[in-house]
Design an enzyme around this catalytic site. Structure first.
Site, mmCIF file in Angstrom:
data_model
loop_
_atom_site.group_PDB
_atom_site.id
_atom_site.type_symbol
_atom_site.label_atom_id
_atom_site.label_comp_id
_atom_site.label_asym_id
_atom_site.label_seq_id
_atom_site.Cartn_x
_atom_site.Cartn_y
_atom_site.Cartn_z
ATOM 1 N N THR A 80 -46.442 17.848 -32.779
ATOM 2 C CA THR A 80 -47.465 17.683 -31.566
ATOM 3 C C THR A 80 -48.617 16.723 -31.853
ATOM 4 O O THR A 80 -48.881 15.760 -31.243
ATOM 5 C CB THR A 80 -47.876 18.891 -30.929
ATOM 6 O OG1 THR A 80 -46.787 19.409 -30.191
ATOM 7 C CG2 THR A 80 -48.707 18.328 -29.624
ATOM 8 N N ASN A 159 -34.153 18.207 -28.802
ATOM 9 C CA ASN A 159 -34.380 19.578 -29.165
ATOM 10 C C ASN A 159 -33.530 20.522 -28.079
ATOM 11 O O ASN A 159 -33.200 21.578 -28.489
ATOM 12 C CB ASN A 159 -35.911 19.990 -28.703
ATOM 13 C CG ASN A 159 -36.680 19.283 -27.677
ATOM 14 O OD1 ASN A 159 -36.700 18.008 -27.627
ATOM 15 N ND2 ASN A 159 -37.086 20.183 -26.721
ATOM 16 N N SER A 207 -42.281 18.303 -38.523
ATOM 17 C CA SER A 207 -42.913 19.736 -38.168
ATOM 18 C C SER A 207 -42.293 20.654 -38.975
ATOM 19 O O SER A 207 -41.028 20.849 -39.238
ATOM 20 C CB SER A 207 -42.835 19.841 -36.942
ATOM 21 O OG SER A 207 -43.689 21.281 -36.688
ATOM 22 N N THR A 248 -60.574 20.261 -43.196
ATOM 23 C CA THR A 248 -60.302 20.913 -44.213
ATOM 24 C C THR A 248 -58.963 20.761 -44.492
ATOM 25 O O THR A 248 -58.043 21.395 -43.502
ATOM 26 C CB THR A 248 -60.929 22.060 -44.545
ATOM 27 O OG1 THR A 248 -62.251 22.162 -44.306
ATOM 28 C CG2 THR A 248 -60.651 22.679 -45.713
ATOM 29 N N CYS A 334 -40.842 24.823 -25.077
ATOM 30 C CA CYS A 334 -42.193 24.408 -24.662
ATOM 31 C C CYS A 334 -42.651 24.096 -23.359
ATOM 32 O O CYS A 334 -43.706 23.903 -23.029
ATOM 33 C CB CYS A 334 -42.526 22.837 -25.452
ATOM 34 S SG CYS A 334 -41.915 22.942 -27.114
HETATM 35 C C1 PLP Z 1 -40.671 21.147 -31.676
HETATM 36 C C2 PLP Z 1 -40.818 19.846 -31.269
HETATM 37 C C3 PLP Z 1 -41.978 19.137 -31.238
HETATM 38 C C4 PLP Z 1 -43.408 19.809 -31.348
HETATM 39 O O1 PLP Z 1 -43.470 20.386 -32.631
HETATM 40 P P1 PLP Z 1 -45.002 21.342 -32.944
HETATM 41 O O2 PLP Z 1 -45.063 21.377 -34.673
HETATM 42 O O3 PLP Z 1 -44.575 22.852 -32.505
HETATM 43 O O4 PLP Z 1 -46.247 20.662 -32.375
HETATM 44 C C5 PLP Z 1 -41.902 17.876 -31.123
HETATM 45 N N1 PLP Z 1 -40.987 17.216 -30.722
HETATM 46 C C6 PLP Z 1 -39.847 17.639 -30.926
HETATM 47 C C7 PLP Z 1 -38.391 16.976 -30.707
HETATM 48 C C8 PLP Z 1 -39.515 19.066 -31.416
HETATM 49 O O5 PLP Z 1 -38.422 19.764 -31.303
#
Ligand code: PLP
Length: 400
Positions: A80, A159, A207, A248, A334
């Site tokens: 994010t 996703n 991520s 940090t 989400c």
């Molecule tokens: C999970 C996801 C995010 C968000 O990731 P976070 O690390 O939880 O903020 C963004 N884009 C896609 C396609 C995702 O699957």
């Protein structure tokens, strides 16, 4: 009734998040309890040691993403933040080129929401559509590109459906018109090979918790050569991470992310094949056993671990409530705070009714054959029971 396996909940929601691999936890622990110094501090040895560990992790992440220099990696608090930095940071840095940005309709909220903010601030946003498999039309993208298009942002894999976009072809088009190309690869890393060189992108978001690393850490990869990309920060402060992400640094998180990526790259091929076989077994046993069930998404261009099914004449919330032994999802985790038919499926032309009765099943590293057999049997059992219920109770068929 099929016996629930001794209180164990079968987890089939790996696209929402994955468990931390024990090898990742092991790699991280020393950086919480022993080597805990602030890596920004150069005035003592523990601080310098933490800094060199952070740089080691950065080098690993850059190399495994196919980059050329560790300085191309900015550690963030996840995808994010990475998407916000890529979009807001590039928009600010590129105002002289133009205020037009192109993305597409099935992007994650962490791309669509910053674009909405930019639209309010005067940027023009074009969202290209997708076909019934969830893929963008490259001809449409080509038509929408303009001389003042500063940036194109496309996810590599969706996703909800697992559909994989034709990223390198889209990047070629963007590049030929002088626009930068950003890719949200959060859902793809660990599931298909991801290489910034082959994808030909300028910015790429990752991520760790989507590939068996810890939550709260990710990276934005930023091309440093041909051409060097300059962004404006979105978080200001002490100037860490090359001034792009003050605060940090999360050394244990970065170490965990690097370790998770090493495991994923070295074991990825075998894991992908194994998981795809299980996914296909789960999917076909549900589709063959239930009339009025469909697969959503692209079969040829899809993540190996994901299946998205629509099941007619069923209230999915009632179905989930009757399956406490399974951890499944409907639509995207989400956005499940706002229950409504999945915008991703609606963009693909799925009717509101079927988009509102979709199940997303996503398998992972620790999913077994007995897990998928149990899950498909239980889903079929409960769908059949719920579909029979209104008839037995003398009510009409399912209404919404
Ligand atoms: C999970 C996801 C995010 C968000 O990731 P976070 O690390 O939880 O903020 C963004 N884009 C896609 C396609 C995702 O699957």
């Amino acid at each position: 009734m099929i016996a629930a396996m001794a209180d164990r909940i079968i987890y089939l929601d790996h696209n929402a998040t994955t468990p931390c691999d024990p090898r990742v936890v092991e790699a991280m622990l020393p950086f919480m309890t022993e080597s805990y110094a602030n890596s920004t501090t150069r005035n003592h040895r523990p601080g310098r040691d933490a800094a060199s560990e952070l740089e080691r992790a950065r080098t690993t992440v850059d190399r495994l993403l196919g980059g050329r220099a560790a300085s191309e990696v900015v550690f963030t608090a996840g995808a994010t933040e990475g998407n916000n930095l890529a979009l807001m940071g590039a928009a600010e840095a590129l105002v002289d080129r133009g205020r037009h940005i192109i993305s597409q309709r099935t992007e994650h909220a962490s791309v669509l929401a910053p674009l909405t903010v930019l639209a309010k601030r005067g940027w023009e946003i074009t969202l290209v559509g997708v076909d019934e498999t969830g893929r963008i039309d490259l001809n449409e993208l080509g038509r929408e590109l303009r001389d003042d298009t500063a940036l194109v942002s496309l996810m590599l894999a969706n996703n909800e459906t697992g559909t994989v976009q034709p990223l390198s072809e889209a990047a070629e088009l963007a590049r030929s018109r002088g626009a930068l190309i950003h890719c949200d690869a959060a859902q793809a890393i660990g599931k298909i090979p991801v290489d910034v060189g082959k994808l030909n992108v300028d910015l790429l978001t990752a991520s760790a918790h989507k590939f068996y690393g810890p939550k709260g850490v990710g990276a934005l990869w930023i091309r440093h050569r041909r051409p060097p990309i300059r962004l404006e920060p979105v978080i200001y402060g002490g100037g860490q991470e090359g001034g792009l992400r003050s605060g940090t640094p999360n050394v244990p998180g970065a170490v965990g992310m690097a370790r998770a990526m090493e495991i994923t790259v070295s074991e990825g091929d075998g894991e992908r094949t194994r998981v795809a076989v299980l996914r296909d077994r789960l999917e076909s046993s549900i589709l063959e056993s239930l009339d009025g069930s469909w697969r959503n998404g692209d079969v040829g261009n899809r993540l190996p671990n994901t299946t998205n099914l629509s099941i007619a004449d069923i209230d999915v919330n009632a179905l989930l409530a009757s399956l406490p032994d399974l951890a499944l999802n409907t639509g995207s985790a989400c956005t499940s705070a706002h229950p409504e038919p999945s915008p991703v499926l609606r963009a693909m032309g799925v009717s509101d009714e079927l988009a509102g009765s979709s199940l997303r099943l996503s398998l992972g590293r620790f999913t077994s054959e007995s897990d998928v057999d149990h899950a498909s049997a239980r889903i079929v059992e409960e769908v059949t029971r719920l579909r029979d219920m209104p008839k037995r109770m003398g009510r009409g068929s399912h209404r919404r």
